[in-house]
Write an enzyme that holds these catalytic residues in place. Sequence first.
Site, PDB file in Angstrom:
ATOM      1  CB  THR A  12      -0.948   0.037   1.217  1.00  0.00           C
ATOM      2  OG1 THR A  12      -1.803   1.175   1.108  1.00  0.00           O
ATOM      3  CG2 THR A  12      -0.171   0.147   2.533  1.00  0.00           C
ATOM      4  CG  ASP A  73      -9.777  -2.687  -2.998  1.00  0.00           C
ATOM      5  OD1 ASP A  73      -9.433  -1.517  -2.695  1.00  0.00           O
ATOM      6  OD2 ASP A  73     -10.515  -2.925  -3.958  1.00  0.00           O
ATOM      7  N   GLY A 154     -10.473   8.982   4.953  1.00  0.00           N
ATOM      8  CA  GLY A 154     -11.490   8.474   4.039  1.00  0.00           C
ATOM      9  C   GLY A 154     -12.896   8.896   4.463  1.00  0.00           C
ATOM     10  CE  LYS A 176     -10.868   3.412  11.162  1.00  0.00           C
ATOM     11  NZ  LYS A 176     -10.116   4.231  10.204  1.00  0.00           N
TER      12      LYS A 176
END
Length: 198
Positions: A12, A73, A154, A176
Amino acid sequence: MKKTLPQIVFATNNAHKLEEARALAEGSFEILSLSDIGCHDDIPETADTLEGNALIKARWIKERYGHDCFADDTGLMVDALSGAPGVYSARYAGPECDATANMRLLLNNLEGVADRKARFVTVIALILGGEEHLFTGTVEGSIATEPHGSAGFGYDPVFVADESGMAFAEMTPEGKNAISHRGRAMRGLTGFLAGSLK
């Protein structure tokens, strides 16, 4: 003497993903970035599924650089939008757009919509010793009517997880990671690697 941890490459270029993954893998194995192995390729993501894109990236690194590696992904699936943005989550507002533009488009498309149920799904593809493995993590939630919080990245400011009742961007990284899609997929990966990277 400090114990040497096994190393594996995470395919990534997303610094936020790398940071999250390293926090989740801490003490189990060391995650190398693409720049650590001298890879500056623009790896294509041309599949129409999350699994397909994760495998493309992992195979790219294995075939060209020879390293065992994993790639992920992630997609945000919104029920009222027939599962969109899905596999196109990162480029929802266009290939050159950023997270703010993606979020704005999502909120515009959901304006006046009552059913805001959504889920985040992460698929991790691992290539280890020539074998391919897939790990999936899902978190259920809904899309807020406006952004909340300043953490995360995001779609985190507009995704409210069912388990916390808070937007991901309002949660601590640890909070999270405990319930997130990537956290769940990574725990599947780390559990597998703990038994394999001896």
